[in-house]
Design an enzyme around this catalytic site. Structure first.
Site, PDB file in Angstrom:
ATOM      1  N   GLN A  92      48.700  89.959 -20.693  1.00  0.00           N
ATOM      2  CA  GLN A  92      47.385  89.383 -20.384  1.00  0.00           C
ATOM      3  C   GLN A  92      46.296  90.431 -20.177  1.00  0.00           C
ATOM      4  O   GLN A  92      45.182  90.248 -20.644  1.00  0.00           O
ATOM      5  CB  GLN A  92      47.519  88.511 -19.144  1.00  0.00           C
ATOM      6  CG  GLN A  92      46.270  87.755 -18.777  1.00  0.00           C
ATOM      7  CD  GLN A  92      46.565  86.736 -17.697  1.00  0.00           C
ATOM      8  OE1 GLN A  92      47.124  85.679 -17.961  1.00  0.00           O
ATOM      9  NE2 GLN A  92      46.224  87.066 -16.478  1.00  0.00           N
TER      10      GLN A  92
ATOM     11  N   LYS B  69      45.056  85.154  -4.235  1.00  0.00           N
ATOM     12  CA  LYS B  69      43.989  84.337  -4.842  1.00  0.00           C
ATOM     13  C   LYS B  69      43.838  83.116  -3.941  1.00  0.00           C
ATOM     14  O   LYS B  69      44.754  82.285  -3.870  1.00  0.00           O
ATOM     15  CB  LYS B  69      44.407  83.868  -6.229  1.00  0.00           C
ATOM     16  CG  LYS B  69      44.492  84.944  -7.312  1.00  0.00           C
ATOM     17  CD  LYS B  69      45.185  84.362  -8.533  1.00  0.00           C
ATOM     18  CE  LYS B  69      45.035  85.232  -9.763  1.00  0.00           C
ATOM     19  NZ  LYS B  69      45.937  84.759 -10.854  1.00  0.00           N
TER      20      LYS B  69
ATOM     21  N   LYS C 159      40.765  92.944  -7.798  1.00  0.00           N
ATOM     22  CA  LYS C 159      40.896  92.687  -9.246  1.00  0.00           C
ATOM     23  C   LYS C 159      39.881  91.604  -9.607  1.00  0.00           C
ATOM     24  O   LYS C 159      40.059  90.435  -9.275  1.00  0.00           O
ATOM     25  CB  LYS C 159      42.331  92.222  -9.523  1.00  0.00           C
ATOM     26  CG  LYS C 159      42.670  92.045 -10.966  1.00  0.00           C
ATOM     27  CD  LYS C 159      44.142  91.661 -11.086  1.00  0.00           C
ATOM     28  CE  LYS C 159      44.495  91.238 -12.482  1.00  0.00           C
ATOM     29  NZ  LYS C 159      45.233  89.970 -12.512  1.00  0.00           N
TER      30      LYS C 159
ATOM     31  N   ASP D  21      52.098  87.500  -8.798  1.00  0.00           N
ATOM     32  CA  ASP D  21      50.956  86.573  -8.876  1.00  0.00           C
ATOM     33  C   ASP D  21      51.506  85.150  -9.027  1.00  0.00           C
ATOM     34  O   ASP D  21      51.665  84.428  -8.035  1.00  0.00           O
ATOM     35  CB  ASP D  21      50.055  86.969 -10.054  1.00  0.00           C
ATOM     36  CG  ASP D  21      48.952  85.950 -10.326  1.00  0.00           C
ATOM     37  OD1 ASP D  21      48.728  85.055  -9.506  1.00  0.00           O
ATOM     38  OD2 ASP D  21      48.297  86.043 -11.397  1.00  0.00           O
TER      39      ASP D  21
ATOM     40  N   GLU E 212      51.857  93.684 -12.755  1.00  0.00           N
ATOM     41  CA  GLU E 212      51.798  92.328 -12.178  1.00  0.00           C
ATOM     42  C   GLU E 212      52.570  91.370 -13.071  1.00  0.00           C
ATOM     43  O   GLU E 212      52.475  91.446 -14.305  1.00  0.00           O
ATOM     44  CB  GLU E 212      50.326  91.924 -12.094  1.00  0.00           C
ATOM     45  CG  GLU E 212      50.066  90.539 -11.548  1.00  0.00           C
ATOM     46  CD  GLU E 212      48.563  90.248 -11.529  1.00  0.00           C
ATOM     47  OE1 GLU E 212      47.754  91.204 -11.389  1.00  0.00           O
ATOM     48  OE2 GLU E 212      48.198  89.079 -11.678  1.00  0.00           O
TER      49      GLU E 212
ATOM     50  N   ARG F 123      39.711  84.826 -10.266  1.00  0.00           N
ATOM     51  CA  ARG F 123      40.367  84.015 -11.286  1.00  0.00           C
ATOM     52  C   ARG F 123      39.667  84.247 -12.624  1.00  0.00           C
ATOM     53  O   ARG F 123      38.588  84.826 -12.677  1.00  0.00           O
ATOM     54  CB  ARG F 123      40.274  82.514 -10.949  1.00  0.00           C
ATOM     55  CG  ARG F 123      40.909  82.073  -9.658  1.00  0.00           C
ATOM     56  CD  ARG F 123      42.343  82.514  -9.469  1.00  0.00           C
ATOM     57  NE  ARG F 123      43.294  82.147 -10.496  1.00  0.00           N
ATOM     58  CZ  ARG F 123      44.306  81.297 -10.350  1.00  0.00           C
ATOM     59  NH1 ARG F 123      44.460  80.671  -9.199  1.00  0.00           N
ATOM     60  NH2 ARG F 123      45.171  81.081 -11.314  1.00  0.00           N
ATOM     61  N   SER F 124      40.288  83.763 -13.692  1.00  0.00           N
ATOM     62  CA  SER F 124      39.631  83.903 -14.997  1.00  0.00           C
ATOM     63  C   SER F 124      38.380  83.027 -15.076  1.00  0.00           C
ATOM     64  O   SER F 124      37.441  83.353 -15.784  1.00  0.00           O
ATOM     65  CB  SER F 124      40.608  83.594 -16.115  1.00  0.00           C
ATOM     66  OG  SER F 124      41.295  82.393 -15.861  1.00  0.00           O
TER      67      SER F 124
ATOM     68  N   ASP G  51      48.773  93.461 -16.224  1.00  0.00           N
ATOM     69  CA  ASP G  51      49.149  92.113 -15.800  1.00  0.00           C
ATOM     70  C   ASP G  51      49.844  91.499 -17.000  1.00  0.00           C
ATOM     71  O   ASP G  51      49.196  91.084 -17.970  1.00  0.00           O
ATOM     72  CB  ASP G  51      47.936  91.285 -15.370  1.00  0.00           C
ATOM     73  CG  ASP G  51      48.359  89.895 -14.882  1.00  0.00           C
ATOM     74  OD1 ASP G  51      49.579  89.616 -14.882  1.00  0.00           O
ATOM     75  OD2 ASP G  51      47.481  89.098 -14.515  1.00  0.00           O
TER      76      ASP G  51
ATOM     77  N   GLU H  33      37.683  87.259 -18.958  1.00  0.00           N
ATOM     78  CA  GLU H  33      37.329  88.123 -17.828  1.00  0.00           C
ATOM     79  C   GLU H  33      36.517  89.337 -18.267  1.00  0.00           C
ATOM     80  O   GLU H  33      36.352  90.290 -17.506  1.00  0.00           O
ATOM     81  CB  GLU H  33      38.601  88.566 -17.099  1.00  0.00           C
ATOM     82  CG  GLU H  33      39.355  87.385 -16.502  1.00  0.00           C
ATOM     83  CD  GLU H  33      40.534  87.783 -15.643  1.00  0.00           C
ATOM     84  OE1 GLU H  33      40.939  88.963 -15.670  1.00  0.00           O
ATOM     85  OE2 GLU H  33      41.046  86.904 -14.934  1.00  0.00           O
TER      86      GLU H  33
HETATM   87  P1  PGA Z   1      44.077  83.309 -14.047  1.00  0.00           P
HETATM   88  O1  PGA Z   1      44.341  84.806 -14.434  1.00  0.00           O
HETATM   89  O2  PGA Z   1      42.930  83.264 -13.119  1.00  0.00           O
HETATM   90  O3  PGA Z   1      43.815  82.646 -15.374  1.00  0.00           O
HETATM   91  O4  PGA Z   1      45.343  82.811 -13.402  1.00  0.00           O
HETATM   92  C1  PGA Z   1      44.259  85.871 -13.557  1.00  0.00           C
HETATM   93  C2  PGA Z   1      45.600  86.531 -13.368  1.00  0.00           C
HETATM   94  O5  PGA Z   1      46.602  86.115 -13.952  1.00  0.00           O
HETATM   95  O6  PGA Z   1      45.707  87.453 -12.579  1.00  0.00           O
HETATM   96 ZN    ZN Z   2      48.090  87.559 -12.979  1.00  0.00          ZN
END
Ligand code: PGA
Ligand code: ZN
Length: 435
Positions: A180, A356, A407, A331, A304, A385-386, A260, A223
């Site tokens: 990712q 988060k 992050k 995560d 991650e 978050r994304s 990640d 992001e």
């Molecule tokens: P997400 O991605 O907000 O789409 O979950 C962020 C991450 O995986 O750290």
């Molecule tokens: Zn993540």
């Protein structure tokens, strides 16, 4: 004299950085002052996360509307909070938790609850006349004292080290990478403004290198990281290292790498399916070997979700292999959930927790997760978050809890810069945690 408590609360549907509906909550105090917050929203979500309550009515926003969550705030949560002191975060969160009574906030909606919880933190800061990070720090200390945790688990507020996305893949970008994010950490920067300058320098060099080699060095993912169609995950890491060098910085010394992997989304039937590696299918042991090879070859100091959210055995093996030298961050594995973090500690499955707030739904529960993680000696990465917005609460939260890293995503797009820029103001008064 008025207590200056909560006089009204109003939620509304607003849009996040992907143009998807999310919940904004505004709180008024008796003296007329206001505060607000907006719920963030993930795309590569862990299955144990708090529910994002969405309307499911396909004729509006393809079913992604949040009018039910908004109504839950306006008609159920708000009446129960009127008259409460905004600086008593635990009491506000407790009212919502009592009302919801579900493991994954399926009753009120995690998006409704977190927007109220964060707006209350802002309202508390407004009422007490201190910066948000100081107010959250005071709430954290109060929470520790009344829940049997030592407040010494958390040092005085410090600015966290940014962990910044350079190349995006997985569910965040249209390219073909399995992993990712490839991120950088400017560990050698003497202060926070220098961090930003270094990150931007590397980001700009990366654009040039990708473009010169015929890849899309201008298209960005959710992001803000580049989303090039590279031929392998490894190539993404190599490009970022070249960009660090082209920026006149020393990989491993001044700038380290983080990944990640977000492995849950390519885990099926107990195996890891890597499309970008010619369709290779790996066992957890083979994925661990792959990650070990990368750590040997590249200055990677943090990984991650190297394995999937329920592959606890695999995580134990990964932690055995790399736990002494690399930060192994959970995560999807933990979803900021104290029960999952406790299990991870018992199994020695990871040494770091991603935090988060909307994964769990309230600030108080986030404090609990962080206290348990810190007590076990785990490091903390406080994460956006994304799907984000102009709300910069994350910068203050990460500072308040002296998070090791923050992050936010990449260094472009205003929903990211809202946080990076807020940290510039905070850094005028608060020292850096990594220096
Ligand atoms: P997400 O991605 O907000 O789409 O979950 C962020 C991450 O995986 O750290
Ligand atoms: Zn993540």
């Amino acid at each position: 004299m008025s207590e200056n408590n909560i006089s009204s609360i109003k939620a509304r549907e607003v849009l996040d950085s992907r143009g998807r509906p999310t919940v904004q909550v505004e709180i008024w105090l008796q003296d007329g002052s206001t505060a607000w917050a907006i719920a963030p929203s993930g795309a590569s979500t862990g299955s144990a996360e708090a529910l994002e309550l969405r309307d499911g009515n396909a004729s509006r926003y393809s079913g992604l509307g949040v009018l039910k969550a908004v109504e839950n705030v306006n008609t159920r949560i708000a009446p129960a909070l009127i008259g409460l002191a905004p600086e008593n975060q635990s009491a506000i969160d407790a009212v919502m938790l009592d009302m919801d009574q579900t493991e994954q906030k399926t009753n009120l909606g995690g998006n409704a609850m977190i927007a109220v919880s964060l707006a209350a933190a802002h309202a508390g800061a407004v009422k007490t006349g201190v910066p948000l990070y100081q107010h959250i720090r005071a709430q954290l200390v109060a929470w520790c004292r009344s829940n049997g945790h030592s407040e010494d688990l958390f040092s005085e507020p410090t600015v966290p080290l940014p962990m910044t996305n350079m190349i995006s893949g997985g569910l965040h970008a249209g390219g073909n990478l399995d992993f990712q994010d490839v991120l950088i950490m400017p560990v050698g920067a003497p202060d926070y403004p220098t961090c930003l300058e270094w990150i931007v320098r590397v980001y700009n060099q990366l654009s040039k290198l990708l473009t010169n080699d015929g890849y899309e060095g201008w298209l960005v993912g959710d992001e803000g990281g580049y989303g090039p169609r590279l031929t392998s995950n490894r190539q993404a890491v190599e490009f970022v290292i070249r960009a660090i060098q082209a920026a006149g910085l020393i990989p491993g010394d001044q700038v380290t790498l983080a990944l990640d992997v977000a492995a849950t989304h390519f885990y099926r039937d107990g195996l890891y399916h890597l499309n970008a590696e010619g369709g290779q299918v790996l066992t957890a042991d083979q994925m661990t070997e792959r990650l070990c090879d990368w750590v040997d070859a590249f200055p990677i100091t943090s990984i991650e979700d190297g394995l999937a959210e329920d592959d606890w055995d695999g995580w134990q093996g990964l932690c055995d292999a790399l736990g002494d030298e690399v930060e192994l961050v959970g995560d999807d594995l933990f979803t900021t959930n104290v029960r999952r973090v406790r299990k991870g500690i018992e199994l020695s499955a990871a040494n770091s927790v991603l935090v988060k707030v909307n994964q769990i739904g309230t600030l108080s529960e986030t404090f609990e997760t962080m206290a348990v993680a810190r007590d076990a000696g785990m490091s903390m990465v406080i994460s956006a978050r994304s799907g984000e917005s102009e709300d910069w609460t994350l910068a203050d939260l990460a500072t308040a809890v002296s998070g090791d890293r923050i992050k936010i995503g990449s260094i472009v797009r205003s929903e990211r810069l809202a946080k990076y820029n807020r940290l510039l103001a905070i850094a005028e008064d608060v020292s850096c945690g990594w220096v």
